[in-house]
Design a protein around this motif. Structure first.
Motif, short mmCIF file in Angstrom:
data_model
loop_
_atom_site.label_atom_id
_atom_site.label_comp_id
_atom_site.label_asym_id
_atom_site.label_seq_id
_atom_site.Cartn_x
_atom_site.Cartn_y
_atom_site.Cartn_z
N ASN A 20 -68.57 -70.35 3.71
CA ASN A 20 -69.30 -69.12 3.83
C ASN A 20 -69.50 -68.45 2.47
N ALA A 42 -72.05 -70.32 0.46
CA ALA A 42 -73.39 -70.07 0.98
C ALA A 42 -73.85 -68.67 0.58
N GLN A 43 -72.91 -67.74 0.60
CA GLN A 43 -73.27 -66.37 0.23
C GLN A 43 -73.61 -66.25 -1.26
N GLN A 44 -72.83 -66.96 -2.09
CA GLN A 44 -73.11 -66.94 -3.53
C GLN A 44 -74.49 -67.51 -3.82
N ARG A 45 -74.78 -68.58 -3.10
CA ARG A 45 -76.06 -69.24 -3.29
C ARG A 45 -77.20 -68.34 -2.87
N MET A 46 -77.01 -67.69 -1.74
CA MET A 46 -78.02 -66.77 -1.23
C MET A 46 -78.24 -65.64 -2.23
N ALA A 47 -77.14 -65.14 -2.79
CA ALA A 47 -77.24 -64.05 -3.76
C ALA A 47 -78.01 -64.51 -5.00
N GLU A 68 -80.23 -66.96 -5.10
CA GLU A 68 -81.61 -67.11 -4.67
C GLU A 68 -82.34 -65.77 -4.70
N ASN A 69 -81.69 -64.77 -4.12
CA ASN A 69 -82.31 -63.44 -4.08
C ASN A 69 -82.51 -62.87 -5.48
N ARG A 96 -85.50 -64.61 -6.96
CA ARG A 96 -86.73 -64.08 -6.36
C ARG A 96 -87.07 -62.73 -7.01
N CYS A 119 -85.52 -73.54 -2.80
CA CYS A 119 -85.78 -72.38 -1.94
C CYS A 119 -87.25 -71.95 -1.94
#
Ligand code: C2E
Ligand code: MG
Ligand code: MG
Ligand code: MG
Length: 285
Positions: free
Chosen positions: A18, A21-26, A28-29, A32, A84
């Protein structure tokens, strides 16, 4: 395995996952956000005509300064952008920004012959890319020959139906294509037949071993001969030593780039570098 360790361990592992995945999402954001709000920069590395030391062009390389994590290398954020779905936006931005900068340099009276931009294989899935490029060139009153697009051999391992169509359309507009990192992919020679390229860039892994390794010298010579017989401009990247430059020049390489001349630098620094470089050339005749 995890199951046999009991409930506690399972939730421990999923907690770890988790977090990743959260670090990756951060990240990515953040990427962006950087793309939307001017958080990416291009640095420029000079490319030198080896015969007379004049400037052949500059290669634009993307840089990302993350607000908390500091500088993140393109070898990390380019694959992330590809995964992404941000790579199309990044490629479009890089072309626009490099053209804007080239036009700005010229307005300031700085003679920069051309700019090279790296694109990813998936950039060529976009059937609108040729039109976007034509529009950008026109907007900045540049000629197609002012722009080179660097592609890697992986472009043709890509089976997407638009890739060749897009490459051909870009080529027929007069924009030059360079095959980057040549010699590291596989089946390179068949790609040379299929792609409308103008420039061949010997990968820097060959250059770094030139002085110590006869095999590297034989391979760089062979690449030079291939380029010569196909009437391509051959470029050597990653030149760090004077001895490497001498070998490459003897072998017939027309263009070189590497830390020996300059690291990739911000646009304002390129201006200073070029003034010093030209002053030194004038002193030495
Ligand atoms: P590349 O296009 O092959 O770029 C050459 C890389 O070698 C650059 O690394 C450059 O800084 C480095 N380099 C240049 N001269 C020397 C030298 O003398 N010695 C050594 N050791 N290295 C040298 P960088 O900037 O980290 O970029 C890595 C790769 O990331 C690039 O390889 C390119 O494939 C990709 N990349 C960079 N910017 C972009 C971009 O805007 N779009 C896309 N799609 N890819 C990019
Ligand atoms: Mg490149
Ligand atoms: Mg390269
Ligand atoms: Mg490379």
């Amino acid at each position: 395995q995890a199951k046999s360790m009991g409930r506690g361990h399972v939730s421990y592992f999923s907690h770890e996952l988790n977090e990743q995945a959260q670090q990756r999402m951060a990240l990515e954001n953040a990427l962006r956000d950087a793309l939307d709000n001017g958080g990416l920069q291009l640095h420029y590395q000079p490319q030198i005509n080896l015969a007379d030391g004049s400037l052949y062009g500059v290669e634009a390389l993307a840089r990302w300064q993350h607000p908390e994590l500091g500088s993140i290398p393109p070898t990390r954020f380019i694959p992330l952008a590809e995964e992404c779905g941000l790579i199309g936006q990044l490629g479009h931005w890089a072309v626009q920004e490099a053209c804007r900068q080239l036009a700005a340099w010229r307005r300031q009276g700085l003679q920069v012959p051309a700019v090279s931009v790296n694109l990813s294989p998936s950039d060529f899935h976009n059937l609108e890319l040729p039109q976007q490029i034509a529009h950008t060139l026109q907007h900045h009153q540049l000629q197609p020959q002012d722009l080179t697009l660097e592609i890697t051999e992986s472009v043709l391992m890509d089976t997407h139906p638009s890739t060749l169509t897009t490459l051909d359309a870009i080529h027929s507009q007069g924009v030059n294509l360079a095959m980057d990192d040549f010699g590291t992919g596989y089946s390179s020679l068949s790609y040379l037949r299929r792609l409308p390229i103008h420039e061949l860039k010997l990968d820097r892994s060959f250059v770094s071993d030139l002085e110590s390794d006869a095999t590297a010298r034989a391979l760089s010579e062979a690449v030079m001969r291939i380029g010569e017989s196909l009437r391509l401009i051959v470029v050597a990247e990653g030149i760090e030593e004077e001895g490497q430059q001498q070998i490459l020049r003897q072998q017939g390489y027309q263009v070189g780039q590497g830390y020996l001349f300059s690291r990739p630098v911000p646009a304002a620094e390129l201006q200073q570098w070029l003034q010093q470089w030209r002053a030194a050339a004038a002193r030495h005749g």
